[in-house]
Scaffold this active site. Sequence first.
Site, short mmCIF file in Angstrom:
data_model
loop_
_atom_site.label_atom_id
_atom_site.label_comp_id
_atom_site.label_asym_id
_atom_site.label_seq_id
_atom_site.Cartn_x
_atom_site.Cartn_y
_atom_site.Cartn_z
N GLY A 118 0.85 -1.19 0.00
CA GLY A 118 0.00 0.00 0.00
C GLY A 118 0.88 1.23 0.00
N ILE A 161 -8.78 -1.17 -6.20
CA ILE A 161 -8.74 -0.59 -7.55
C ILE A 161 -10.06 0.13 -7.85
CG2 ILE A 161 -8.26 -1.02 -9.98
CD1 ILE A 161 -5.98 -1.67 -7.87
N ASP A 175 2.07 12.34 -8.68
CA ASP A 175 2.37 13.76 -8.48
C ASP A 175 1.28 14.62 -9.12
OD1 ASP A 175 4.75 13.24 -7.15
OD2 ASP A 175 6.04 13.68 -8.87
N GLN A 228 -22.96 34.28 17.30
CA GLN A 228 -21.55 34.45 16.96
C GLN A 228 -20.78 33.12 16.96
OE1 GLN A 228 -18.98 36.80 19.63
NE2 GLN A 228 -18.76 38.23 17.94
N GLN A 284 -22.06 19.11 12.56
CA GLN A 284 -22.29 19.74 13.88
C GLN A 284 -23.28 20.90 13.75
OE1 GLN A 284 -20.98 18.44 16.55
NE2 GLN A 284 -21.76 19.94 18.02
N LEU A 290 -25.63 21.30 11.66
CA LEU A 290 -27.00 20.84 11.40
C LEU A 290 -27.55 20.05 12.59
CD1 LEU A 290 -26.22 21.63 8.38
CD2 LEU A 290 -27.80 19.83 7.70
N GLU A 311 -4.60 7.59 -2.90
CA GLU A 311 -3.47 8.21 -3.65
C GLU A 311 -2.35 8.63 -2.69
OE1 GLU A 311 -3.92 10.28 -7.21
OE2 GLU A 311 -5.82 9.31 -7.72
N GLY A 312 -2.17 7.80 -1.66
CA GLY A 312 -1.15 8.04 -0.66
C GLY A 312 -1.77 8.65 0.58
N1 COS Z 1 8.84 11.17 -9.65
C1 COS Z 1 9.77 10.47 -10.34
N2 COS Z 1 10.48 9.48 -9.78
C2 COS Z 1 10.26 9.20 -8.49
C3 COS Z 1 9.30 9.89 -7.72
C4 COS Z 1 8.60 10.92 -8.35
N3 COS Z 1 7.67 11.63 -7.68
N4 COS Z 1 9.29 9.38 -6.48
C5 COS Z 1 10.20 8.41 -6.46
N5 COS Z 1 10.79 8.29 -7.67
C6 COS Z 1 11.90 7.41 -8.05
C7 COS Z 1 13.08 7.76 -7.19
O1 COS Z 1 13.84 8.80 -7.79
C8 COS Z 1 13.84 6.46 -7.12
O2 COS Z 1 14.67 6.30 -8.25
P1 COS Z 1 16.31 6.42 -8.10
O3 COS Z 1 16.67 5.31 -7.19
O4 COS Z 1 16.78 6.25 -9.49
O5 COS Z 1 16.57 7.77 -7.53
C9 COS Z 1 12.74 5.41 -7.20
O6 COS Z 1 11.58 6.06 -7.74
C10 COS Z 1 12.41 4.85 -5.84
O7 COS Z 1 12.01 5.94 -5.05
P2 COS Z 1 12.09 5.94 -3.48
O8 COS Z 1 13.43 5.39 -3.04
O9 COS Z 1 11.72 7.28 -3.00
O10 COS Z 1 10.97 4.88 -3.12
P3 COS Z 1 10.36 4.47 -1.72
O11 COS Z 1 10.20 3.00 -1.74
O12 COS Z 1 11.12 5.11 -0.60
O13 COS Z 1 8.85 5.05 -1.80
C11 COS Z 1 7.10 6.59 -1.33
C12 COS Z 1 8.56 6.35 -1.74
C13 COS Z 1 6.81 6.15 0.07
C14 COS Z 1 6.97 8.11 -1.41
C15 COS Z 1 6.16 5.91 -2.35
O14 COS Z 1 6.21 4.52 -2.20
C16 COS Z 1 4.73 6.37 -2.25
O15 COS Z 1 4.35 7.44 -2.75
N6 COS Z 1 3.88 5.54 -1.57
C17 COS Z 1 2.47 5.78 -1.56
C18 COS Z 1 1.87 5.06 -2.71
C19 COS Z 1 0.51 5.55 -3.03
O16 COS Z 1 0.28 6.74 -3.19
N7 COS Z 1 -0.38 4.61 -3.16
C20 COS Z 1 -1.71 4.90 -3.55
C21 COS Z 1 -1.95 4.11 -4.80
S1 COS Z 1 -3.00 4.84 -5.91
S2 COS Z 1 -4.75 4.86 -4.99
#
Ligand code: COS
Length: 401
Positions: free
Chosen positions: A136, A162, A245, A284, A342, A344, A369-370
């Site tokens: 996750g 999903i 992002d 108020q 609250q 209402l 989405e995180g």
């Molecule tokens: N854009 C481009 N590349 C990215 C990036 C971004 N925003 N974030 C990470 N990367 C790249 C990194 O640069 C890294 O590559 P390099 O080793 O070449 O530098 C690679 O991806 C791995 O990144 P990182 O080491 O940061 O990965 P982590 O395992 O530490 O994970 C988090 C980072 C926790 C931020 C990530 O797993 C995350 O966002 N988790 C939440 C997932 C999520 O939103 N789930 C919802 C699903 S959709 S409902």
Amino acid sequence: MSAPPALPFALPPEYTQLRGVVRELAEKHIAPRAAEIDRSGEFPWDVHDALARSGFHAPHIPEEYGGAGADALATVIVIEEIARVCAASSLIPAVNKLGTLPLLLAGAEELCERYLPPVARGEAMFSYALSEPTAGSDAAALQTTARRTDDGWVLNGVKRWISGAGESRFYTVFAATDPSAGPHGISAFIVEKDDPGVSFGAKERKLGIRGSPTREMYFDDCRIPQWRLIGEAGEGFALAMRTLDHTRVTIAAQAVGIAQGALDVALGYTRQRRQFGKPVAEFQGVQFMLADMAMRIDAARSLTYQAASSSQAGSQVLTYLGAAAKCFASDVAMAVTTDAVQLLGGYGYTQDHPVERMMRDAKITQIYEGTNQIQRLVIARELLREAADRPAGREESARMR
Ligand code: COS
């Protein structure tokens, strides 16, 4: 004397006009259905079709693929206005953007030409399959594999949470193509609902956004051709993160819309509800609550639009701004909808008024989405990375430019 030029913080008139058009459609076709969509938990195909007739079901798809070609800010305004009356319906444009964005960011032209026009025409929806039962927040820990064969790939594994699963015809699926390489061994593929070996679990029974189906998705020796790979093998994780992002901005928009909807209901109610001989809006204590709600929403909206502008420009601060907007706006949505309940009172706690649904719907924006804990982690990492990159003695941050 001619009018002075508008300062950059004023929205150009085409965006305010767009808001008016979406609001009218939302009030007419979606608002009257929102309570029933929540009650039945059925995907609202009538809402999908009403949105599709105006191009609002997937407004971000470029004109060259038959779409409306809305930019990131216009897409945010569409999602915000739909969410103001029905959060579940706002997932239609949001999920279509999430599912197709990997393709738009990294897909070959032939893939875009094949898969985007049916979505633009409203004939297919597109979902995003990253999360798994044990992956996750730690998205890189996924277990679904894609094994290379002579002419393509064989997928095996389970995806969970999903959005749109079962209703969407197309899916961007992330799978490990080199499990020993961690995040650098993940690739993105297009999978179709009718591909052999694809099946779906039962609909999750959720607290909110009930009209948006959430299911597991199973791959059992699912064979797909080579050309369904999006971008390069091994670049799927970075692509998944780049996608998020951009799309965290759309969740921020959804949160702003939900909050605005709750404030609008609270304003209407407190002006007509009389206690102690006058409308409760004249007390108020109630006014202070309304004021706090409005201030928070406007701050969330400003941050969200700033993030949308950064998404459109492909700016380097998008990772920061997308996470900040999503986190801030969703926390605002939770606080504002709770306050609306609250205000209402007992009525707010019943299904006779929409604010209890809005409160339930708001909760997911702090999670998907995180989680907001992950957003804060992303924000802090960006701050520290940028501070480390800055030349000594230079205090100006990219966020200030
Ligand atoms: N854009 C481009 N590349 C990215 C990036 C971004 N925003 N974030 C990470 N990367 C790249 C990194 O640069 C890294 O590559 P390099 O080793 O070449 O530098 C690679 O991806 C791995 O990144 P990182 O080491 O940061 O990965 P982590 O395992 O530490 O994970 C988090 C980072 C926790 C931020 C990530 O797993 C995350 O966002 N988790 C939440 C997932 C999520 O939103 N789930 C919802 C699903 S959709 S409902």
